[in-house]
Scaffold this motif. Structure first.
Motif, PDB file in Angstrom:
ATOM      1  N   VAL A 191       0.872  -1.178   0.000  1.00  0.00           N
ATOM      2  CA  VAL A 191       0.000   0.000   0.000  1.00  0.00           C
ATOM      3  C   VAL A 191       0.907   1.227   0.000  1.00  0.00           C
ATOM      4  N   ALA A 192       0.829   2.008  -1.044  1.00  0.00           N
ATOM      5  CA  ALA A 192       1.811   3.081  -1.249  1.00  0.00           C
ATOM      6  C   ALA A 192       1.674   4.220  -0.246  1.00  0.00           C
ATOM      7  N   GLU A 193       0.448   4.568   0.119  1.00  0.00           N
ATOM      8  CA  GLU A 193       0.236   5.709   1.014  1.00  0.00           C
ATOM      9  C   GLU A 193       0.268   5.250   2.474  1.00  0.00           C
ATOM     10  N   PRO A 194       0.955   5.969   3.357  1.00  0.00           N
ATOM     11  CA  PRO A 194       0.972   5.587   4.781  1.00  0.00           C
ATOM     12  C   PRO A 194      -0.440   5.597   5.369  1.00  0.00           C
ATOM     13  N   THR A 195      -0.800   4.509   6.030  1.00  0.00           N
ATOM     14  CA  THR A 195      -2.150   4.378   6.583  1.00  0.00           C
ATOM     15  C   THR A 195      -2.140   3.986   8.052  1.00  0.00           C
ATOM     16  N   ILE A 196      -0.969   3.957   8.664  1.00  0.00           N
ATOM     17  CA  ILE A 196      -0.845   3.589  10.074  1.00  0.00           C
ATOM     18  C   ILE A 196      -0.186   4.736  10.826  1.00  0.00           C
ATOM     19  N   GLY A 197      -0.769   5.113  11.938  1.00  0.00           N
ATOM     20  CA  GLY A 197      -0.173   6.121  12.798  1.00  0.00           C
ATOM     21  C   GLY A 197       0.635   5.448  13.889  1.00  0.00           C
ATOM     22  N   TYR A 198       1.936   5.717  13.889  1.00  0.00           N
ATOM     23  CA  TYR A 198       2.862   5.029  14.800  1.00  0.00           C
ATOM     24  C   TYR A 198       3.403   6.038  15.819  1.00  0.00           C
ATOM     25  N   THR A 199       3.099   5.843  17.084  1.00  0.00           N
ATOM     26  CA  THR A 199       3.581   6.743  18.127  1.00  0.00           C
ATOM     27  C   THR A 199       5.074   6.545  18.321  1.00  0.00           C
ATOM     28  N   CYS A 200       5.833   7.572  17.996  1.00  0.00           N
ATOM     29  CA  CYS A 200       7.291   7.467  17.941  1.00  0.00           C
ATOM     30  C   CYS A 200       7.918   7.816  19.292  1.00  0.00           C
ATOM     31  N   GLN A 201       8.862   6.989  19.717  1.00  0.00           N
ATOM     32  CA  GLN A 201       9.597   7.230  20.951  1.00  0.00           C
ATOM     33  C   GLN A 201      11.110   7.264  20.708  1.00  0.00           C
ATOM     34  N   TRP A 202      11.500   7.464  19.459  1.00  0.00           N
ATOM     35  CA  TRP A 202      12.930   7.459  19.121  1.00  0.00           C
ATOM     36  C   TRP A 202      13.481   8.868  19.256  1.00  0.00           C
ATOM     37  N   SER A 203      14.497   9.032  20.035  1.00  0.00           N
ATOM     38  CA  SER A 203      15.095  10.375  20.235  1.00  0.00           C
ATOM     39  C   SER A 203      15.653  10.937  18.928  1.00  0.00           C
ATOM     40  N   HIS A 204      16.231  10.070  18.075  1.00  0.00           N
ATOM     41  CA  HIS A 204      16.837  10.571  16.835  1.00  0.00           C
ATOM     42  C   HIS A 204      15.789  11.157  15.899  1.00  0.00           C
ATOM     43  N   ALA A 205      14.553  10.641  15.938  1.00  0.00           N
ATOM     44  CA  ALA A 205      13.502  11.198  15.086  1.00  0.00           C
ATOM     45  C   ALA A 205      13.110  12.584  15.545  1.00  0.00           C
ATOM     46  N   TYR A 206      13.042  12.788  16.851  1.00  0.00           N
ATOM     47  CA  TYR A 206      12.718  14.116  17.374  1.00  0.00           C
ATOM     48  C   TYR A 206      13.838  15.103  17.108  1.00  0.00           C
ATOM     49  N   GLU A 207      15.056  14.618  17.196  1.00  0.00           N
ATOM     50  CA  GLU A 207      16.210  15.480  16.889  1.00  0.00           C
ATOM     51  C   GLU A 207      16.198  15.888  15.409  1.00  0.00           C
ATOM     52  N   ALA A 208      15.847  14.955  14.535  1.00  0.00           N
ATOM     53  CA  ALA A 208      15.782  15.269  13.105  1.00  0.00           C
ATOM     54  C   ALA A 208      14.686  16.288  12.818  1.00  0.00           C
TER      55      ALA A 208
END
Length: 208
Positions: A191-208
């Motif tokens: 499925v090409a379009e994102p359809t799941i909401g994933y609660t992120c807890q990764w520090s590197h993603a917040y830093e980015a």
């Protein structure tokens, strides 16, 4: 007599707060789907009162298994298969489905008769807002998150392999599972379009 098609969503939960769990449940209840959806909630030793949701299948395990949800996922999948589900997916309790996720994975399956459909996720902050960050290794299919699989046909039995992942590998269980599934060489749709909401807890993603 043929059994009408149905789709199962299996959610393991342990210590999620009430609002987070209800957000997950409501995202499944609000799905538009060509098949009826049955949501299986598996309490890993710390059950909540789910009587306001009589349509749910609520399975309570007597104690926590401390394996990142592998055991409750396995138990929920077994029950869904016993109920003759036609399709099956896992959804972590702190995540959610965007509208028409189930309809899209069913359509992708039917379009090419693929027993495995892979979805994509949007990273969310804890308040539910979308993070403008992607997951590069998912674009290349080097990794597929637990929440991003949908199993149909002969691949439904492969969902039970969550129960065979050693506890010491549970923190990377989705990576172990992906390697096991790739060895099966099932035809796969995406499925090409994102359809799941994933609660992120990764520090590197917040830093980015």
């Amino acid at each position: 007599m043929d059994t009408p098609p149905s789709f199962a969503v299996v959610t393991a939960y342990f210590n999620e707060d009430r609002a987070t769990l209800e957000r997950c449940i409501d995202s499944v209840r609000q799905q538009e789907s060509p098949w009826p959806i049955r949501h299986y909630l598996v309490a890993d030793g710390r059950p909540q009162d789910l009587s306001p949701y009589p349509e749910l299948v609520h399975l309570v395990l007597p104690s926590n298994h401390a394996d990142c949800g592998d055991t409750p996922r396995w138990m929920g999948a077994m029950l869904a298969l016993r109920h003759a589900c036609s399709g099956l997916m896992f959804l972590d309790a702190d995540n959610l489905l965007h509208p028409r996720h189930v309809a899209r994975v069913i359509h992708a399956h039917q379009h090419v008769q693929a027993p495995v459909v892979l979805a994509q996720r949007r990273l969310l902050r804890r308040d539910g807002s979308v993070m403008p960050v992607g997951v590069a290794e998912e674009w290349s299919r080097a990794h597929v998150d637990t929440n991003c699989y949908a199993f149909f046909g002969r691949a439904r039995q492969d969902a039970l392999q969550w129960g065979g992942i050693p506890r010491e590998l549970s923190a990377v269980g989705d990576r172990v599972f992906w390697e096991l599934l790739r060895g099966k060489e099932h035809p796969t749709a995406v499925v090409a379009e994102p359809t799941i909401g994933y609660t992120c807890q990764w520090s590197h993603a917040y830093e980015a």
